[in-house]
Scaffold this motif. Structure first.
Motif, PDB file in Angstrom:
ATOM      1  N   ALA A 442      -0.798  -3.571   2.070  1.00  0.00           N
ATOM      2  CA  ALA A 442      -0.930  -2.792   1.114  1.00  0.00           C
ATOM      3  C   ALA A 442      -0.874  -1.414   1.711  1.00  0.00           C
ATOM      4  O   ALA A 442      -1.861  -0.939   2.108  1.00  0.00           O
ATOM      5  N   TYR A 443      -0.224  -1.034   0.724  1.00  0.00           N
ATOM      6  CA  TYR A 443       1.289  -0.116   1.321  1.00  0.00           C
ATOM      7  C   TYR A 443       0.185   1.340   0.807  1.00  0.00           C
ATOM      8  O   TYR A 443       0.361   2.416   1.504  1.00  0.00           O
ATOM      9  N   ASP A 470       5.681   9.500   5.382  1.00  0.00           N
ATOM     10  CA  ASP A 470       7.123   9.174   3.558  1.00  0.00           C
ATOM     11  C   ASP A 470       7.301   7.559   3.778  1.00  0.00           C
ATOM     12  O   ASP A 470       7.163   7.145   2.561  1.00  0.00           O
ATOM     13  N   HIS A 471       6.926   6.736   4.732  1.00  0.00           N
ATOM     14  CA  HIS A 471       6.684   5.875   4.736  1.00  0.00           C
ATOM     15  C   HIS A 471       6.250   5.174   3.683  1.00  0.00           C
ATOM     16  O   HIS A 471       6.785   3.890   3.477  1.00  0.00           O
ATOM     17  N   TYR A 472       5.090   5.062   3.987  1.00  0.00           N
ATOM     18  CA  TYR A 472       3.904   4.500   2.677  1.00  0.00           C
ATOM     19  C   TYR A 472       4.225   5.229   1.712  1.00  0.00           C
ATOM     20  O   TYR A 472       3.724   4.161   0.382  1.00  0.00           O
ATOM     21  N   ALA A 473       4.306   5.836   1.434  1.00  0.00           N
ATOM     22  CA  ALA A 473       4.698   6.417   0.255  1.00  0.00           C
ATOM     23  C   ALA A 473       6.012   6.445  -0.168  1.00  0.00           C
ATOM     24  O   ALA A 473       5.685   5.655  -1.743  1.00  0.00           O
ATOM     25  N   ILE A 474       7.375   5.692   0.271  1.00  0.00           N
ATOM     26  CA  ILE A 474       8.228   5.110  -0.520  1.00  0.00           C
ATOM     27  C   ILE A 474       7.565   3.601  -0.812  1.00  0.00           C
ATOM     28  O   ILE A 474       8.243   3.214  -2.420  1.00  0.00           O
ATOM     29  N   GLU A 477       5.249   3.419  -3.392  1.00  0.00           N
ATOM     30  CA  GLU A 477       6.480   4.003  -5.242  1.00  0.00           C
ATOM     31  C   GLU A 477       5.836   5.114  -6.043  1.00  0.00           C
ATOM     32  O   GLU A 477       5.416   4.669  -6.349  1.00  0.00           O
ATOM     33  N   GLU A 478       4.714   5.612  -4.748  1.00  0.00           N
ATOM     34  CA  GLU A 478       4.339   6.915  -5.019  1.00  0.00           C
ATOM     35  C   GLU A 478       5.519   8.095  -4.659  1.00  0.00           C
ATOM     36  O   GLU A 478       5.264   8.955  -3.662  1.00  0.00           O
ATOM     37  N   VAL A 507      14.805  12.189  -0.395  1.00  0.00           N
ATOM     38  CA  VAL A 507      15.901  12.302  -1.156  1.00  0.00           C
ATOM     39  C   VAL A 507      16.197  10.468  -1.616  1.00  0.00           C
ATOM     40  O   VAL A 507      16.304  10.720  -2.687  1.00  0.00           O
ATOM     41  N   LEU A 508      15.324   9.569  -1.539  1.00  0.00           N
ATOM     42  CA  LEU A 508      15.630   8.602  -1.380  1.00  0.00           C
ATOM     43  C   LEU A 508      13.882   7.922  -2.545  1.00  0.00           C
ATOM     44  O   LEU A 508      15.001   7.588  -3.618  1.00  0.00           O
TER      45      LEU A 508
END
Length: 732
Positions: A442-443, A470-474, A477-478, A507-508
């Protein structure tokens, strides 16, 4: 009788009086009355008796002047009062003037009404003039006040503007105690990034509906009815019966709690939750005066006026501060004491499990048992269920305003000072719940909780949300949110607010948005800011052999090694696309060749706020490690991360799993000169020991070698003593 006849009679009477001749009978009949009466009746009715006169249309002033020109009757000096009395008696018996009197009254009434209308119109005009004057004066007063306020704010804004210019020129390389460089204007710009937008974003069921379509209510109900611990069907049935008897418990949506009409926001009631109407804790709002004491407690550089301005501007933005508080009951003190003995004095997991059965809503016990089960590795689902139960304990204790702000999605306006013990427990609960949400994929919900957790203290960030948001944002897909975050004051005001994770994950994010030029530009920024992390990424990818530089060519601190590892442990999960990984490798190698890092090049080193409060390590290479980084490493449970911490950190006596590196304790003491006593107020920073019964704790220490039965008997004995000492209002 007309006025002309009256004048003639009056003239004859005066002539007869002068010649001592008899007065005609007509005059004799009215002679005496005329002396006594004419002033009040005959002359008063002159204009009414003359029907042929047009005096009705004449102004009242002309009638008065005409009446003054008439000859006045002689009045005896001593009979003035009688004349007045007689005039009153004369009006009623006179039958003849009735029609004329009515006419007079009607006429007089018209004149009076006309005059009143004129007076009213005049008064109205005067009132309007006065109102206009008052309005003008009020506008001038408001304008004057506004000018003064604007002048004051302009003066204070100049102060903050100077700080803004300094921090905009380059990130600040040190932490001041109250983060004065994170000004109100920077906070205002950051509020959208701290908002969850909608309370539904904190509900994992809503995300599952989006991922898997509209799940049936039966499926969701089945998931919510699972129990946290192994419980017999008989006991579960008893719980359900008690729930029916406990008014306001559960409801169809599993969000009703007794004693309030407000719904639960971030938790639901499961079947194995023991129904109870008593809250295990409370919450209060911190006013501006008390908040000033919080800031003064840790202040080292700002003036009192600056702190007051900071508080005022935050309250103008709508920011509110809150604090969880323990309820001082006998059972609560016994639970606190036994928990302290089982965790701090003589760690015992079995006694913790027994304590959880006796006090199912003791937040510290729930979180500690969940951590024990998580370390064992075989009970993750049970551990996560206990964390959700602890979340329920806090959820049902939300203060009204806190509840209103959060239910409206305004998480950016909520603050929980880390100085409060139960506030710190809530921080830990949210941190572990985020990890549980990540395990359930459930990111997006996890990212929403990251925003919520960061908003509770965006400047201090006591648990290091910036190291994993940042881990959960990537994964959710936010990408645009992460890009906005990386360039916001939340990451650019102080040097250490930009972490390797945020820098390289941005960057990613650009790559996922197909903006390669922006990705290259961002990679240069990340490379210069975190060269050691760049070196380790090239080494981890392993596509370049030999490496263009050596590790010894880079200046490295202990903090660099730890922060780099916080990103490296999550790197394979994020950079799982071979093309993007190849892009990262090639661009970093080019940077190392074309723009090599000089070893002598230094960067600003940020000190932890708690280092300023006396929490400094003895070794030079560890004294500047931020405490929020240490807390994150310990709470993450990652072995690679924890191995990077210096040994001196583990030797500290305040590294407690239930309360990691709490702020420095203080006690506020006021001396009352009149009573001659010391008034010890609740400290700004409290801890579990403040809620422990010292007598019971001392007995537990002395009888540490006793058998379990003797211990239980001793515990019951002290519980009875506590009930006898407790005031009636706090006895259970």
């Amino acid at each position: 009788m007309s006025s002309r006849a009256l004048k003639r009679l009056e003239k004859q009477r005066l002539e007869a009086s002068a010649s001592n001749s008899p007065v005609p009978e007509e005059v004799e009949e009215i002679d005496e009355p005329i002396v006594a009466k004419p002033k009040f009746n005959a002359f008063a009715l002159l204009n009414d008796d003359d029907d042929d006169d047009d005096s009705e249309e004449e102004p009242e002033q002309e009638e008065i002047e005409e009446e003054e020109k008439k000859p006045q009757p002689v009045v005896i000096e001593g009979e003035k009062d009688k004349e007045e009395d007689f005039s009153d008696e004369f009006i009623e018996p006179s039958p003849s003037p009735q029609p004329s009197t009515t006419k007079k009254k009607s006429k007089s009434k018209k004149k009076k009404n006309k005059k009143k209308a004129q007076n009213k119109e005049k008064d109205k005009q005067e009132e309007e003039d006065h109102d206009d004057i008052d309005k003008i004066l009020a506008e001038l007063s408001v304008k004057d006040k506004k000018i003064h306020i604007d002048e004051d704010q302009e003066d204070m804004f100049d102060f903050e503007a100077e700080l803004d210019l300094e921090s905009d020129a380059s990130p600040i390389g040190f932490y001041d105690s109250n983060f004065k460089y994170f000004t109100s204007s920077k906070l205002k710009a950051s509020l959208p990034l701290l908002s969850i937008k909608n309370i539904k974003n904190l509900d994992a069921d809503e995300e599952f509906k989006t991922l898997f379509g509209n799940l049936s209510n039966e499926t969701i109900e089945d998931a919510n009815s699972t129990t946290a611990l192994a419980i017999s069907p008989e006991v579960l049935q008893q719980f359900r019966k008690i729930a029916k008897l406990t008014r306001g418990w559960g409801g169809n949506d599993r969000r009703n709690v007794p004693g309030t009409s407000r719904k639960l926001l971030i938790s639901k009631i499961r079947d194995d939750y023991l129904p109870t109407a008593q809250k295990p804790m409370s919450m209060e709002e911190i006013n501006e005066l008390d908040l000033n004491e919080y800031l003064q407690y840790k202040e080292d550089s700002a003036e009192d006026e600056e702190l007051q301005f900071k508080i005022k501007r935050e309250f103008e933005l709508g920011v509110r501060y809150f604090r969880f508080s323990k309820i001082n009951t006998v059972n609560e003190r016994v639970a606190n004491t036994k928990f302290y003995a089982s965790v701090v004095l003589t760690p015992d997991h079995e006694s913790l499990m027994q304590l959880l059965q006796q006090y199912p809503y003791h937040a510290e016990t729930l979180l500690q048992v969940a951590m024990v089960l998580l370390r064992q590795g075989e009970h993750k689902s049970t551990s996560n269920a206990l964390i959700e139960k602890a979340l329920f304990v806090f959820d049902r204790s939300f203060q009204k305003r806190f509840h209103e702000l959060l239910s409206g999605g305004n998480s950016e306006l909520i603050r929980l000072p880390f100085e409060g013990f139960l506030n710190r427990q809530f921080y830990i609960c949210l941190f572990r719940y985020i990890s549980a949400l990540g395990e359930r994929s459930a990111y997006f919900t996890a990212l929403s909780y990251c925003k919520f957790l960061l908003a509770l203290s965006p400047a201090e960030d006591p648990l290091g949300v910036r190291y994993f948001i940042d881990h959960y944002a990537i994964l959710s897909e936010e990408y645009k949110y992460l890009i906005s975050l990386s360039s916001s004051p939340l990451c650019c005001t102080y040097i250490q607010w930009l972490t390797p994770g945020i820098a390289y994950s941005t960057v990613l994010a650009y790559l996922y948005l197909n903006d390669e030029s922006k990705a290259i530009e961002q990679l240069k920024l990340a490379y210069h800011r975190f060269p050691y992390t760049a070196y380790k990424l090239v080494e981890l990818i392993g596509l370049s052999d030999p490496l263009p530089i050596q590790e010894s060519d880079i200046s490295i601190t202990v903090e660099d090694k730890i922060t780099a590892e916080t990103y490296l442990v999550r790197f394979p999960l994020l950079w799982n696309d071979p093309h993007k990984k190849l892009f990262l490798q090639e661009q970093l190698v080019k940077l190392f060749i074309n723009d090599p890092i000089k070893k002598s090049k230094s960067k600003g080193v940020a000190q932890s706020i708690y280092s300023l409060l006396g929490f400094k390590n003895s070794q030079d290479d560890t004294k500047d490690i931020p405490f929020n980084l240490i807390r994150f490493v310990i709470l993450s449970g990652e072995n690679k991360l924890m191995a990077k911490l210096p040994e001196v950190v583990w030797s500290r006596d305040d590294i407690l799993e239930y309360d990691i590196l709490p702020p420095q304790r203080n006690t506020k003491i006021n001396y009352d000169e009149h009573r001659g006593i010391m008034d010890i107020q609740r400290p700004i920073v409290d801890s579990l020991i403040d809620y422990v019964d010292q007598n019971l704790l001392g007995a537990i220490v002395q009888n540490h070698s006793s058998t379990e039965n003797e211990f239980d008997r001793l515990l019951q004995q002290f519980q009875q003593q506590l009930e006898e000492r407790a005031p009636p209002e706090i006895q259970d």
